[in-house]
Motif scaffolding. Structure first.
Motif, PDB file in Angstrom:
ATOM      1  N   VAL A 178       0.755  -1.387  -0.130  1.00 44.29           N
ATOM      2  CA  VAL A 178       0.142   0.094   0.008  1.00 44.29           C
ATOM      3  C   VAL A 178       0.983   1.303   0.029  1.00 44.29           C
ATOM      4  O   VAL A 178       0.628   2.221  -0.606  1.00 44.29           O
ATOM      5  N   HIS A 179       1.852   1.353   0.969  1.00 43.42           N
ATOM      6  CA  HIS A 179       2.778   2.257   0.916  1.00 43.42           C
ATOM      7  C   HIS A 179       3.471   2.648  -0.476  1.00 43.42           C
ATOM      8  O   HIS A 179       3.486   3.776  -0.815  1.00 43.42           O
ATOM      9  N   CYS A 180       3.920   1.624  -0.781  1.00 45.17           N
ATOM     10  CA  CYS A 180       4.890   1.508  -2.131  1.00 45.17           C
ATOM     11  C   CYS A 180       3.804   2.186  -3.454  1.00 45.17           C
ATOM     12  O   CYS A 180       4.014   2.766  -4.252  1.00 45.17           O
ATOM     13  N   ILE A 181       2.517   1.693  -3.581  1.00 43.02           N
ATOM     14  CA  ILE A 181       1.571   2.022  -4.525  1.00 43.02           C
ATOM     15  C   ILE A 181       1.247   3.653  -4.548  1.00 43.02           C
ATOM     16  O   ILE A 181       1.177   4.383  -5.358  1.00 43.02           O
ATOM     17  N   ALA A 182       0.650   3.750  -3.343  1.00 39.31           N
ATOM     18  CA  ALA A 182       0.127   5.235  -2.703  1.00 39.31           C
ATOM     19  C   ALA A 182       1.143   6.371  -3.208  1.00 39.31           C
ATOM     20  O   ALA A 182       0.952   7.306  -3.201  1.00 39.31           O
ATOM     21  N   HIS A 183       2.560   5.931  -2.572  1.00 38.04           N
ATOM     22  CA  HIS A 183       3.679   6.938  -2.449  1.00 38.04           C
ATOM     23  C   HIS A 183       4.406   6.917  -3.928  1.00 38.04           C
ATOM     24  O   HIS A 183       5.497   7.507  -3.866  1.00 38.04           O
ATOM     25  N   ASP A 201       8.349   2.882  -7.306  1.00 39.17           N
ATOM     26  CA  ASP A 201       8.364   1.716  -8.263  1.00 39.17           C
ATOM     27  C   ASP A 201       8.935   0.587  -7.839  1.00 39.17           C
ATOM     28  O   ASP A 201      10.243   0.729  -7.947  1.00 39.17           O
ATOM     29  N   THR A 202       8.257  -0.420  -7.380  1.00 41.67           N
ATOM     30  CA  THR A 202       8.822  -1.612  -6.942  1.00 41.67           C
ATOM     31  C   THR A 202       8.373  -2.795  -8.013  1.00 41.67           C
ATOM     32  O   THR A 202       7.329  -2.857  -8.376  1.00 41.67           O
ATOM     33  N   GLU A 203       9.409  -3.829  -8.074  1.00 39.92           N
ATOM     34  CA  GLU A 203       9.043  -4.904  -8.901  1.00 39.92           C
ATOM     35  C   GLU A 203       7.719  -5.693  -8.489  1.00 39.92           C
ATOM     36  O   GLU A 203       7.615  -5.965  -7.310  1.00 39.92           O
ATOM     37  N   GLY A 204       6.918  -5.754  -9.268  1.00 36.73           N
ATOM     38  CA  GLY A 204       5.581  -6.433  -9.075  1.00 36.73           C
ATOM     39  C   GLY A 204       4.580  -5.523  -8.523  1.00 36.73           C
ATOM     40  O   GLY A 204       3.431  -6.018  -8.327  1.00 36.73           O
ATOM     41  N   ILE A 205       4.789  -4.195  -8.535  1.00 37.12           N
ATOM     42  CA  ILE A 205       3.722  -3.422  -7.858  1.00 37.12           C
ATOM     43  C   ILE A 205       3.710  -2.089  -8.930  1.00 37.12           C
ATOM     44  O   ILE A 205       4.652  -1.641  -9.484  1.00 37.12           O
ATOM     45  N   THR A 206       2.509  -1.662  -9.145  1.00 38.31           N
ATOM     46  CA  THR A 206       2.211  -0.815  -9.939  1.00 38.31           C
ATOM     47  C   THR A 206       1.818   0.599  -9.323  1.00 38.31           C
ATOM     48  O   THR A 206       0.860   0.685  -8.733  1.00 38.31           O
TER      49      THR A 206
END
Length: 232
Positions: free
Chosen positions: A177-182, A185-190
């Motif tokens: 959630v943190h990576c997506i909302a902020h 760009d991490t592998e496997g996450i948009t």
């Protein structure tokens, strides 16, 4: 055969309140063979699945772990009752505390999921939902397992490990959630392309959610008080 089958087969027998010997006799097989089925040592044939499903009053899909509904039905949005649906399942007796806290949480969730709806990210909605469902799962299971007679067959995860597994699942969802909302760009996450839909303020929340904003405000205050944080 799915690994859920032995667990569900055992759970249904215990819910019926009968011994393994009695169930085996009613199903026309030996107790030893039923024991093997319940332990997952041997696989049964289609005839036994049909007979057992009829005996316990469930669908074959439920017995095989293919459907969470005992009739085998696949739930749609319209099939899920509203949180405030009338009926005895929605009535609290005695202390007002459960009712008050339920309303604070439910009203705050209305705002949270409305924000997710506006963002329109399926991935973000999934991770937020997974986090919240894991939290409910953990608390329900703690209460459920407090009574020694409640059958553990309701759950697939063993008692010694379910807390760690659920907590790990929540931490992973929180990270995503943190990576997506902020926008990380991490592998496997948009990540979200824009966070404009998330722009808000206490005033905007009050105007947009006149019925729910006070609940969210009180929930925030309650949580931060438990955390030992007080507003200056």
């Amino acid at each position: 055969m799915k690994s859920d089958f032995p667990r569900i087969l055992t759970l249904l027998r215990k819910e019926k309140g009968i011994s393994q010997k009695q169930a085996a006799s009613d199903l026309g097989i030996s107790q030893a063979l039923l024991s093997h089925y319940e332990k997952g040592i041997r696989e049964c044939g289609l005839n036994f699945v049909v007979n057992a499903a009829e005996y316990y009053g469930v669908s074959c899909d439920y017995l095989l772990g293919r459907s969470p509904d005992r009739t085998g039905a696949v739930l749609s949005v319209d099939d899920i009752p509203e949180p405030d649906a009338a009926g005895k399942e929605n009535v609290f007796h005695g202390s007002l505390l459960p009712t008050l806290n339920k309303k604070l949480i439910a009203n705050s969730l209305n705002i949270l999921f409305d924000m997710l709806q506006e963002v329109g990210s399926r991935e973000l909605t999934t991770e937020v939902s997974d986090y919240l469902m894991a939290a409910v799962y953990k608390m329900f299971r703690e209460l459920y397992s407090a009574h020694p007679k409640n059958p553990e067959g309701l759950f697939a995860a063993g008692t010694p490990v379910f807390r760690a597994l659920a907590s790990a699942s929540m931490e992973i969802s929180e990270m995503k959630v943190h990576c997506i909302a902020h926008g990380i760009d991490t592998e496997g996450i948009t990540p979200l392309e824009s966070v404009e839909a998330l722009e808000t303020s206490p005033e905007k929340l009050s105007n947009k959610y006149p019925l729910f904003a006070s609940s969210l405000s009180n929930l925030i205050k309650s949580v931060e008080t438990r955390m030992g944080v007080r507003r200056k």
